[in-house]
Write an enzyme that holds these catalytic residues in place. Structure first.
Site, PDB file in Angstrom:
ATOM      1  N   GLN A 108       0.829  -1.199   0.000  1.00 55.91           N
ATOM      2  CA  GLN A 108       0.000   0.000   0.000  1.00 55.91           C
ATOM      3  C   GLN A 108       0.866   1.253   0.000  1.00 55.91           C
ATOM      4  OE1 GLN A 108      -2.145  -0.519   3.729  1.00 55.91           O
ATOM      5  NE2 GLN A 108      -0.244  -1.198   4.678  1.00 55.91           N
ATOM      6  N   ASP A 156      -7.121  -5.046  14.746  1.00 60.34           N
ATOM      7  CA  ASP A 156      -6.978  -3.591  14.629  1.00 60.34           C
ATOM      8  C   ASP A 156      -6.639  -3.272  13.182  1.00 60.34           C
ATOM      9  OD1 ASP A 156      -6.459  -0.925  14.858  1.00 60.34           O
ATOM     10  OD2 ASP A 156      -4.776  -1.122  16.241  1.00 60.34           O
ATOM     11  N   SER A 157      -7.646  -3.367  12.332  1.00 62.50           N
ATOM     12  CA  SER A 157      -7.417  -3.277  10.887  1.00 62.50           C
ATOM     13  C   SER A 157      -7.858  -1.930  10.336  1.00 62.50           C
ATOM     14  CB  SER A 157      -8.194  -4.379  10.162  1.00 62.50           C
ATOM     15  OG  SER A 157      -9.585  -4.146  10.274  1.00 62.50           O
ATOM     16  N   SER A 158      -7.381  -1.658   9.136  1.00 60.18           N
ATOM     17  CA  SER A 158      -7.898  -0.524   8.379  1.00 60.18           C
ATOM     18  C   SER A 158      -9.238  -0.911   7.763  1.00 60.18           C
ATOM     19  CB  SER A 158      -6.891  -0.120   7.294  1.00 60.18           C
ATOM     20  OG  SER A 158      -6.566  -1.229   6.474  1.00 60.18           O
ATOM     21  N   ASP A 159      -9.802  -0.062   6.920  1.00 61.36           N
ATOM     22  CA  ASP A 159     -11.072  -0.360   6.261  1.00 61.36           C
ATOM     23  C   ASP A 159     -10.941  -1.628   5.415  1.00 61.36           C
ATOM     24  OD1 ASP A 159     -12.039   1.959   7.372  1.00 61.36           O
ATOM     25  OD2 ASP A 159     -11.683   3.177   5.591  1.00 61.36           O
ATOM     26  N   GLU A 175       1.729  -7.399  12.140  1.00 59.89           N
ATOM     27  CA  GLU A 175       1.492  -6.378  11.120  1.00 59.89           C
ATOM     28  C   GLU A 175       2.089  -6.847   9.795  1.00 59.89           C
ATOM     29  OE1 GLU A 175       0.802  -3.555   8.625  1.00 59.89           O
ATOM     30  OE2 GLU A 175      -0.005  -3.235  10.646  1.00 59.89           O
ATOM     31  N   ASP A 183       0.638   0.887  13.982  1.00 65.22           N
ATOM     32  CA  ASP A 183       1.049   2.134  14.639  1.00 65.22           C
ATOM     33  C   ASP A 183       1.493   1.890  16.074  1.00 65.22           C
ATOM     34  OD1 ASP A 183      -1.444   2.543  16.476  1.00 65.22           O
ATOM     35  OD2 ASP A 183      -2.290   2.244  14.480  1.00 65.22           O
ATOM     36  N   ASP A 193       1.762 -11.912   7.486  1.00 67.77           N
ATOM     37  CA  ASP A 193       0.349 -11.850   7.109  1.00 67.77           C
ATOM     38  C   ASP A 193      -0.479 -12.462   8.238  1.00 67.77           C
ATOM     39  OD1 ASP A 193      -2.182 -12.145   6.063  1.00 67.77           O
ATOM     40  OD2 ASP A 193      -1.524 -13.002   4.167  1.00 67.77           O
ATOM     41  N   GLY A 194      -1.315 -11.645   8.874  1.00 62.32           N
ATOM     42  CA  GLY A 194      -2.112 -12.126   9.997  1.00 62.32           C
ATOM     43  C   GLY A 194      -3.050 -13.248   9.626  1.00 62.32           C
TER      44      GLY A 194
END
Length: 278
Positions: free
Chosen positions: A31, A155-158, A106, A86, A137-138
């Site tokens: 990303q 605790d992921s992003s969208d 992460e 983060d 990779d989780g």
């Protein structure tokens, strides 16, 4: 010179941020990763053009995604956080006296690199003796650790880009297997106003896996709609039965015991969406 960072969420919703400076900007294998200085909310982690967390209100999200499930479990010891590069959620999980190990998994090492340099308020957790930072990779990692964790936090992003697989039924099934017999799972489930279909889908999947499925909320200015949803699946412990249980004091800016008792109170329209009794 200030510039506008625009987030496109839907044909009817866009968010514009005034940013003063770009502190970090690289393309990783997964990303686009950036740290920018926002006019209103300070330094922020931005992934693929979308603000993920800001220094001004990160404490709300990070405290709520961790302390609510960790205080629902009577004695959590081993915790897994998938995502959360983060470091903020790991920082909060490590505060719990009973917790002996926090594995932070992460997928993108560049997120860790950027946050270590520019978001020390959160990435301080990388150096905590309880915290193990794992760059894998989780989705694959969790398959290899059955019956291992007391609490798992996603605790992921969208649900786009590298996070899309973290919202699927197969993944949740593997989460269930990775939990101990009394384990608890929690994840962020997007906006109560803009993502009701996703919230309902996640809740239905958790109901199919766990005997106890709950939804709770918190208000976070950074995120569209402000009122943010969190989903919980528990194999044994119901937060409704834990409301009056005395809990140890935790240093926090948003979370407290009154918040714990109140965050599970849902507005009528969400109860209707989930098919719950009013």
């Amino acid at each position: 010179m200030p510039f506008i960072l625009s987030e496109y969420h839907s044909p009817g919703l866009s968010v514009n941020w005034t940013a003063n400076k770009v502190l970090f900007h690289k393309q990783s294998d997964f990303q686009e990763v950036a740290i920018v200085e926002l006019e209103e909310m300070g330094r922020a982690l931005v992934l693929d053009g979308y603000v993920q967390v800001t220094v001004e209100d990160e404490f709300v999200y990070n405290e709520m995604i961790t302390h609510v499930p960790l205080f629902t479990h009577p004695k959590p010891e081993k915790v897994l956080i998938i995502g959360g590069g983060d470091g903020g959620s790991a920082r909060e999980a490590a505060k719990h006296p009973s917790v002996t190990q926090v594995d932070l998994c992460e997928i993108d090492p560049m997120v860790i690199e950027a946050c270590r340099e520019h978001l020390p308020e959160m990435s301080v957790s990388y150096n905590h003796p309880k915290v193990n930072v794992i760059t894998k990779d989780g989705v694959k990692f969790i398959k290899d650790h059955p019956n291992t964790y007391d609490v798992i936090i996603i605790d992921s992003s969208d649900p786009i880009g590298p996070a899309v697989d973290l919202f699927g039924k197969d993944f949740y099934s593997n989460v269930h297997k990775a939990l101990k017999e009394d384990g608890i799972f929690a994840c962020q489930s997007e906006s109560l106003f803009y993502h009701q279909d996703l919230i309902k889908d996640v809740h239905e999947m958790l109901k199919g896996l766990f005997p106890i499925a709950r939804l709770y909320t918190a208000t976070t200015p950074t995120y569209p709609g402000f009122l943010w949803a969190y989903s919980m699946g528990s194999k044994k412990y119901d937060p409704f039965d834990r409301m009056d249980v005395k809990k140890p004091e935790i240093e926090a800016r948003y979370y407290n015991h009154d918040i714990y008792k109140g965050c599970f109170a849902l507005p009528t329209f969400i109860k209707e969406t989930l098919g719950l009794k009013k």
